[in-house]
Design a protein around this motif. Sequence first.
Motif, PDB file in Angstrom:
ATOM      1  N   GLN A 104       0.854  -1.183   0.000  1.00 10.68           N
ATOM      2  CA  GLN A 104       0.000   0.000   0.000  1.00 10.68           C
ATOM      3  C   GLN A 104       0.891   1.235   0.000  1.00 10.68           C
ATOM      4  OE1 GLN A 104      -2.027  -1.091   3.597  1.00 10.68           O
ATOM      5  NE2 GLN A 104      -3.722  -2.064   2.505  1.00 10.68           N
ATOM      6  N   ALA A 105       0.780   2.043  -1.046  1.00  5.74           N
ATOM      7  CA  ALA A 105       1.658   3.197  -1.220  1.00  5.74           C
ATOM      8  C   ALA A 105       0.873   4.486  -0.990  1.00  5.74           C
ATOM      9  CB  ALA A 105       2.264   3.196  -2.619  1.00  5.74           C
ATOM     10  N   SER A 107       1.462   8.690  -1.225  1.00  5.39           N
ATOM     11  CA  SER A 107       2.330   9.816  -1.589  1.00  5.39           C
ATOM     12  C   SER A 107       2.116  10.945  -0.583  1.00  5.39           C
ATOM     13  CB  SER A 107       2.024  10.291  -3.016  1.00  5.39           C
ATOM     14  OG  SER A 107       0.665  10.658  -3.154  1.00  5.39           O
ATOM     15  N   TRP A 112       7.558   9.078   0.035  1.00 10.80           N
ATOM     16  CA  TRP A 112       6.678   7.942  -0.241  1.00 10.80           C
ATOM     17  C   TRP A 112       6.629   7.023   0.965  1.00 10.80           C
ATOM     18  CZ3 TRP A 112       3.631   7.458  -4.465  1.00 10.80           C
ATOM     19  CH2 TRP A 112       3.925   8.260  -5.572  1.00 10.80           C
ATOM     20  N   PHE A 114       5.440   3.289   2.134  1.00  9.05           N
ATOM     21  CA  PHE A 114       5.055   1.965   1.659  1.00  9.05           C
ATOM     22  C   PHE A 114       4.680   1.093   2.854  1.00  9.05           C
ATOM     23  CE2 PHE A 114       8.087   3.565  -1.541  1.00  9.05           C
ATOM     24  CZ  PHE A 114       7.250   3.549  -2.653  1.00  9.05           C
ATOM     25  N   PHE A 137      -0.270  -3.516  -5.861  1.00 13.50           N
ATOM     26  CA  PHE A 137      -0.205  -2.188  -5.258  1.00 13.50           C
ATOM     27  C   PHE A 137      -1.600  -1.598  -5.088  1.00 13.50           C
ATOM     28  CE2 PHE A 137       4.063  -2.534  -6.989  1.00 13.50           C
ATOM     29  CZ  PHE A 137       4.844  -1.915  -6.024  1.00 13.50           C
ATOM     30  N   LEU A 139      -2.826   2.333  -4.086  1.00 13.65           N
ATOM     31  CA  LEU A 139      -2.175   3.634  -3.990  1.00 13.65           C
ATOM     32  C   LEU A 139      -3.174   4.732  -3.673  1.00 13.65           C
ATOM     33  CD1 LEU A 139      -1.032   2.129  -6.942  1.00 13.65           C
ATOM     34  CD2 LEU A 139       0.861   3.578  -6.258  1.00 13.65           C
ATOM     35  N   SER A 141      -3.156   9.160  -1.929  1.00 21.12           N
ATOM     36  CA  SER A 141      -2.347  10.336  -1.619  1.00 21.12           C
ATOM     37  C   SER A 141      -2.774  10.923  -0.282  1.00 21.12           C
ATOM     38  CB  SER A 141      -2.505  11.392  -2.722  1.00 21.12           C
ATOM     39  OG  SER A 141      -1.877  12.611  -2.349  1.00 21.12           O
ATOM     40  N   PHE A 148       2.886   7.743  -9.295  1.00 24.37           N
ATOM     41  CA  PHE A 148       3.811   6.676  -8.921  1.00 24.37           C
ATOM     42  C   PHE A 148       4.373   6.052 -10.188  1.00 24.37           C
ATOM     43  CE2 PHE A 148       4.474   2.128  -8.220  1.00 24.37           C
ATOM     44  CZ  PHE A 148       5.254   2.107  -7.081  1.00 24.37           C
ATOM     45  N   THR A 159      -1.889   8.872  -7.967  1.00 24.76           N
ATOM     46  CA  THR A 159      -2.385   8.700  -6.605  1.00 24.76           C
ATOM     47  C   THR A 159      -3.217   9.930  -6.273  1.00 24.76           C
ATOM     48  OG1 THR A 159      -0.474   9.793  -5.572  1.00 24.76           O
ATOM     49  CG2 THR A 159      -0.314   7.422  -5.972  1.00 24.76           C
TER      50      THR A 159
END
Length: 277
Positions: A104-105, A107, A112, A114, A137, A139, A141, A148, A159
């Motif tokens: 799970q990313a 921004s 960043w 993760f 992933f 994603l 923000s 990304f 994101t």
Amino acid sequence: MNLLDPQGPVAAGNSTILVDSVFIMLVIVVPTIFTILGFAFWFRASNPRARYQPGFVYSGRVEMVVWSIPALTVILLGGVAWIGSHQLDPAAPVPGTGSPVRIQAVSLDWKWLFIYPDQRIATINTLTVPAGAELNFQLTSSSVMNTFFIPQLGSMIYTMNGMVTRLNLRADNEGKLQGLSAHFSGDGFPDMMFDVNVVSPLAFPEWVANTAKTDAVLNADSYKKLMQQGIEKGRPVYRLDDPRLFDLIATQHIPPGPGPELASEAGRAHSGGHDAR
């Protein structure tokens, strides 16, 4: 970050589309350039053999050639891009070896985050994945829209705060790659890069175990500190206290950040305010 040195199937597909598109366009561009030079040379003022036809207005054969070749090229180019892009749907499965890895990313401004919910760990500006495994992933923000992108793995994707985008990738070879933000988001945007470490499937559990030994804990309170605008020079790691943290961020149960602010006095004076959004 060589786009023509793919390290996974998605990046290889992107590279193929790029190369095929360039060659298809060169089929038109190169003959056109040589034709222009040939016409200029043949119809020069000093060539008595050049036959001028000032009364020439229309020729069906010439029109057929002039319009059919570009039309066919556009159809071919559009077909390559259409078919190729649909085959590279970001959410489409990318089969791999072993168990898929969920990542799970988020921004942030300008870093960043993760999160590995199954391994209960999290990292800043560094992404470690096993070679050959499918990477799932999710994603979002923390504030403004961002992008990304890992050029050698493929598929740039946005994101956005309040929503989740999905991306499936796979890294085939061990090594160190580079990821980045590809969407301007304020003063710290140039430093919004991250390392991608592709390790062997046997080394990945060892890395997870070592990372989980850290004393730093990621929860709602520590996340709010990470949200503060700033550039992270180090590569801190955390134990994940709440595996639902990403869901709380994406659903805005944790309020989003205010977005980037101008860091320089000159920028504030020029804008006349404090918010650069």
